[in-house]
Motif scaffolding. Structure first.
Motif, PDB file in Angstrom:
ATOM      1  N   GLU A 225       0.847  -1.199   0.000  1.00  0.00           N
ATOM      2  CA  GLU A 225       0.000   0.000   0.000  1.00  0.00           C
ATOM      3  C   GLU A 225       0.879   1.245   0.000  1.00  0.00           C
ATOM      4  O   GLU A 225       0.837   2.064   0.920  1.00  0.00           O
ATOM      5  CB  GLU A 225      -0.956  -0.011   1.208  1.00  0.00           C
ATOM      6  CG  GLU A 225      -0.319   0.095   2.581  1.00  0.00           C
ATOM      7  CD  GLU A 225       0.243  -1.231   3.103  1.00  0.00           C
ATOM      8  OE1 GLU A 225       0.587  -1.283   4.280  1.00  0.00           O
ATOM      9  OE2 GLU A 225       0.351  -2.204   2.324  1.00  0.00           O
ATOM     10  N   ASP A 226       1.688   1.393  -1.083  1.00  0.00           N
ATOM     11  CA  ASP A 226       2.683   2.465  -1.091  1.00  0.00           C
ATOM     12  C   ASP A 226       2.229   3.706  -1.847  1.00  0.00           C
ATOM     13  O   ASP A 226       3.052   4.474  -2.323  1.00  0.00           O
ATOM     14  CB  ASP A 226       4.019   1.957  -1.640  1.00  0.00           C
ATOM     15  CG  ASP A 226       3.893   1.362  -3.044  1.00  0.00           C
ATOM     16  OD1 ASP A 226       2.781   1.375  -3.581  1.00  0.00           O
ATOM     17  OD2 ASP A 226       4.910   0.896  -3.573  1.00  0.00           O
ATOM     18  N   GLY A 227       0.934   3.918  -1.962  1.00  0.00           N
ATOM     19  CA  GLY A 227       0.460   5.177  -2.508  1.00  0.00           C
ATOM     20  C   GLY A 227       0.806   6.326  -1.562  1.00  0.00           C
ATOM     21  O   GLY A 227       0.910   6.148  -0.351  1.00  0.00           O
ATOM     22  N   HIS A 228       0.998   7.507  -2.128  1.00  0.00           N
ATOM     23  CA  HIS A 228       1.326   8.646  -1.274  1.00  0.00           C
ATOM     24  C   HIS A 228       0.711   9.901  -1.861  1.00  0.00           C
ATOM     25  O   HIS A 228       0.462   9.989  -3.055  1.00  0.00           O
ATOM     26  CB  HIS A 228       2.842   8.804  -1.140  1.00  0.00           C
ATOM     27  CG  HIS A 228       3.523   9.115  -2.435  1.00  0.00           C
ATOM     28  ND1 HIS A 228       3.867   8.140  -3.339  1.00  0.00           N
ATOM     29  CD2 HIS A 228       3.923  10.295  -2.987  1.00  0.00           C
ATOM     30  CE1 HIS A 228       4.455   8.691  -4.389  1.00  0.00           C
ATOM     31  NE2 HIS A 228       4.491   9.996  -4.204  1.00  0.00           N
ATOM     32  N   PHE A 229       0.453  10.872  -1.005  1.00  0.00           N
ATOM     33  CA  PHE A 229      -0.126  12.134  -1.425  1.00  0.00           C
ATOM     34  C   PHE A 229       0.967  13.070  -1.913  1.00  0.00           C
ATOM     35  O   PHE A 229       1.940  13.323  -1.200  1.00  0.00           O
ATOM     36  CB  PHE A 229      -0.916  12.776  -0.286  1.00  0.00           C
ATOM     37  CG  PHE A 229      -2.218  12.076  -0.005  1.00  0.00           C
ATOM     38  CD1 PHE A 229      -3.324  12.311  -0.806  1.00  0.00           C
ATOM     39  CD2 PHE A 229      -2.316  11.170   1.041  1.00  0.00           C
ATOM     40  CE1 PHE A 229      -4.524  11.669  -0.554  1.00  0.00           C
ATOM     41  CE2 PHE A 229      -3.509  10.523   1.296  1.00  0.00           C
ATOM     42  CZ  PHE A 229      -4.624  10.761   0.492  1.00  0.00           C
ATOM     43  N   PHE A 230       0.778  13.571  -3.119  1.00  0.00           N
ATOM     44  CA  PHE A 230       1.753  14.451  -3.769  1.00  0.00           C
ATOM     45  C   PHE A 230       2.035  15.670  -2.908  1.00  0.00           C
ATOM     46  O   PHE A 230       1.120  16.343  -2.435  1.00  0.00           O
ATOM     47  CB  PHE A 230       1.202  14.864  -5.136  1.00  0.00           C
ATOM     48  CG  PHE A 230       2.094  15.758  -5.942  1.00  0.00           C
ATOM     49  CD1 PHE A 230       3.375  15.379  -6.271  1.00  0.00           C
ATOM     50  CD2 PHE A 230       1.637  16.986  -6.400  1.00  0.00           C
ATOM     51  CE1 PHE A 230       4.196  16.192  -7.032  1.00  0.00           C
ATOM     52  CE2 PHE A 230       2.437  17.815  -7.164  1.00  0.00           C
ATOM     53  CZ  PHE A 230       3.728  17.413  -7.482  1.00  0.00           C
ATOM     54  N   GLU A 231       3.310  15.946  -2.697  1.00  0.00           N
ATOM     55  CA  GLU A 231       3.812  17.100  -1.953  1.00  0.00           C
ATOM     56  C   GLU A 231       3.450  17.106  -0.473  1.00  0.00           C
ATOM     57  O   GLU A 231       3.718  18.076   0.234  1.00  0.00           O
ATOM     58  CB  GLU A 231       3.370  18.433  -2.589  1.00  0.00           C
ATOM     59  CG  GLU A 231       3.976  18.682  -3.962  1.00  0.00           C
ATOM     60  CD  GLU A 231       3.680  20.066  -4.503  1.00  0.00           C
ATOM     61  OE1 GLU A 231       2.789  20.739  -3.953  1.00  0.00           O
ATOM     62  OE2 GLU A 231       4.349  20.470  -5.474  1.00  0.00           O
ATOM     63  N   GLU A 232       2.861  16.009   0.024  1.00  0.00           N
ATOM     64  CA  GLU A 232       2.502  15.941   1.437  1.00  0.00           C
ATOM     65  C   GLU A 232       3.423  15.030   2.232  1.00  0.00           C
ATOM     66  O   GLU A 232       3.341  14.996   3.461  1.00  0.00           O
ATOM     67  CB  GLU A 232       1.052  15.477   1.599  1.00  0.00           C
ATOM     68  CG  GLU A 232       0.034  16.463   1.043  1.00  0.00           C
ATOM     69  CD  GLU A 232      -1.404  16.013   1.276  1.00  0.00           C
ATOM     70  OE1 GLU A 232      -1.614  15.162   2.178  1.00  0.00           O
ATOM     71  OE2 GLU A 232      -2.306  16.496   0.571  1.00  0.00           O
TER      72      GLU A 232
END
Length: 610
Positions: free
Chosen positions: A137-144
């Motif tokens: 589950e390595d999705g991440h929020f851009f610039e966060e």
């Protein structure tokens, strides 16, 4: 007998970086390396420890590791340096008297560090990317999820302890328990363009003490008594490419003084001497100088035509009336020189590139001309002759400049019958902050006229064949190359390296979206200038064959800029090719990629300049 430069000659040139000198002036240390890396091989280099009086040298190397940042402790008893790979870094501390060495694992990738008077060390580190464990589950929020650089205090008996709750720190200086740092509110690369000076205590308490009203700050340097902080300020286009006005701040009152205001020079690398005088490197057109400021007066201690390294932000080290610089000119490859301030002379003290002197040196002719508005523009013409095929190189930035040096990645074209023209158009460094800001809000406007009038000057003076003139450049120079061929058909051939083709999509995808809005003095979504100066809008005007080269991993000018431009030209029946380099960011660093880019440049010129 001299031999001609060839493509491979550039790989024989050693780089000299990271100079440091002991307080007693007896020992000099620096990093000796190469200006490239090789695929799947560690980028090895070595640290040189040189006895200045005897000339003897010791070489420090570590198989499979990069070495960097040599520094002497304040009592001159220790030499420290960094070794490591992409995912692990160590601090080495060598006792110069006992020949013993301590090795400590660093809490991140070291950016810089400073010794304190009690043998403590303050170290700035960036996150090691491989510390981020990959998960399903390595999705991440851009610039966060961007991580700040971290700063640590090291006591040799206690280890590293983090100074927490600081702003993001880009660079710093340290003395007497206080850190003065170039900082920003965010770790994003573009946040550097909104930076400020922060004062940080050892307990993490901090305050902003200076924020420029127009521009950025860099290169903080504390006086020996910590009463004054010098730094450089200007409007810049790249972090690390920093020459501008010379400033100092009184740390008690907070008063800031621009001590080089209105000077037609660009300053860098400020350092304080033992008497509280401020020394700095400055560039004035084709000359470099060392200038000393004392009690409201200044004097030139050394002046020479050529180039002081590093190229992007020239600097030096100082102790006991002696200055150590890396210097190169058209006849001499880079070496370290010592400048004796009292005697006003210099002496070469290294010979790492001595064999390069076997290669023929070509003249860098200084030229100047008037642009369309009467402003005088200067530049260089290499290998001047009569009615020669000419290559115009537009430098990047735009707040950079072309400087005379012994060899670059285009020198191999000189014996093949080309002259090379390098204009320092408005917006360049080397002529003061005002000149560097003359293309503010107008990138692609009058600076393009500066380049074109320079070409017209070469034709009028008989240097260049009007039917055999090509243009090239990288980054901003890549933009200017693509922009130029939409605005004029004076160029027979064009080669663009990682250039901007569409300012709107660039703003949305670059890692520095603050910069373009600052430099154009407009919000991107107001569209006006961002559309007006986008080469993509004018592809139907193009008559010049174009070769584009781009790194696939470029975060600054994303490769999509070249995809867009290539597709638009192809669909309009234009002559265009696109050469992509895997693993490369903003510029080409792998040896085979550099080699291929140089060969393809030559091949394209031969094909299109017939």
């Amino acid at each position: 007998m001299s031999r001609e430069p060839v493509i491979e000659s550039i790989f024989d040139l050693s780089t000299i970086t990271g100079k440091t000198v002991s307080g007693d002036g007896k020992l000099l240390s620096y990093v000796l390396g190469q200006g490239y890396k090789e695929f799947k091989k560690p980028q090895e280099n070595k640290i040189i420890l040189k006895n200045i009086d005897s000339g003897s040298e010791e070489s420090i190397s570590e198989s499979g590791h990069q070495l960097s940042l040599p520094k002497f402790s304040m009592d001159d008893k220790h030499l420290s340096y960094i070794s490591g790979t992409d995912d692990s870094w160590n601090l080495h501390i060598r006792n110069l008297m006992e020949k013993a060495e301590m090795e400590l694992k660093c809490p991140g990738a070291p950016i810089d560090y400073r010794w304190g008077k009690d043998n403590e060390i303050i170290m700035l580190t960036s996150p090691i990317t491989k510390d981020k464990i990959e998960k399903a589950e390595d999705g991440h929020f851009f610039e966060e999820t961007d991580e700040k650089n971290r700063i640590f205090k090291l006591r040799l008996t206690e280890g590293f302890s983090e100074i927490k709750d600081t702003p993001h720190i880009w660079e710093f200086d340290y003395k007497s328990g206080k850190i003065y740092a170039v900082s920003s509110d965010s770790p994003r690369e573009g946040s550097w363009f909104e930076n400020y000076i922060a004062e940080i205590s050892m307990n993490g308490l901090w305050r902003k003490i200076y924020r420029p009203s127009n521009g950025q700050v860099a290169l903080p340097s504390l006086s020996n008594d910590s009463s004054r902080l010098s730094f450089v300020e200007s409007i810049w286009s790249d972090r690390g490419v920093t020459t501008g006005d010379l400033m100092f701040l009184e740390t008690t009152s907070g008063k800031v003084t621009n001590i080089s205001k209105d000077a037609e020079k660009s300053y860098s690398g400020p350092r304080w001497d033992e008497n509280g005088n401020l020394l700095a490197i400055c560039q004035e057109k084709e000359y470099f100088m060392i200038e000393r400021f004392s009690s409201g007066n200044s004097e030139i201690l050394w002046k020479k035509r050529g180039s002081v390294g590093p190229g992007m932000a020239p600097d030096f080290v100082y102790t006991s009336g002696k200055i150590f610089i890396e210097f190169s000119d058209q006849s001499n490859p880079s070496e370290i020189f010592v400048v004796n301030i009292g005697e006003r002379n210099d002496k070469q003290i290294t010979t790492h590139n001595e064999k390069m002197k076997e290669i023929k040196a070509y003249e860098w002719k200084s030229v100047s001309w008037k642009s369309v508005d009467g402003l005088e523009i200067n530049g260089f013409l290499r290998n001047p002759g009569k009615n020669m095929p000419s290559l115009v190189i537009v430098h990047g930035g735009p707040t950079g400049s072309v400087k005379e040096t012994f060899m670059d990645r285009y020198s191999y074209l000189l014996p093949e019958g080309y002259s090379i023209f390098m204009p320092n158009f408005r917006g360049s460094t080397g002529r003061g902050r005002k000149f560097a800001g003359l293309n503010f809000g107008d990138m692609g406007g009058m600076d393009l006229h500066d380049v074109i009038t320079g070409v017209q000057f070469l034709i009028k003076e008989g240097y260049s064949d009007r039917n055999k003139i090509a243009i090239t450049g990288g980054s901003y120079g890549g933009f200017m190359t693509q922009w130029a061929i939409t605005q004029t058909d004076i160029f027979r051939s064009a080669i663009s390296l990682f250039g901007i083709s569409d300012w709107i999509s660039f703003h949305g995808t670059t890692n520095i979206p603050e910069w373009d809005e600052i430099q154009y003095d407009q919000k991107a979504l107001e569209f006006d200038k961002f559309l007006k100066f986008s080469p993509l809008r004018y592809v139907k005007n193009i008559k010049t064959p174009l070769l584009i080269m781009h790194g696939e991993s470029d975060p600054c000018v994303p490769v999509s800029q070249s995809f867009q431009f290539y597709r638009a030209l192809k669909e309009n029946g234009k002559d265009v090719r696109l050469l992509l380099f895997p693993r490369e960011g903003h510029g080409f660093t792998e040896k085979e990629h550099i080699l291929q880019s140089m060969k393809e440049t030559r091949n394209f010129l031969e094909k299109t300049m017939k």
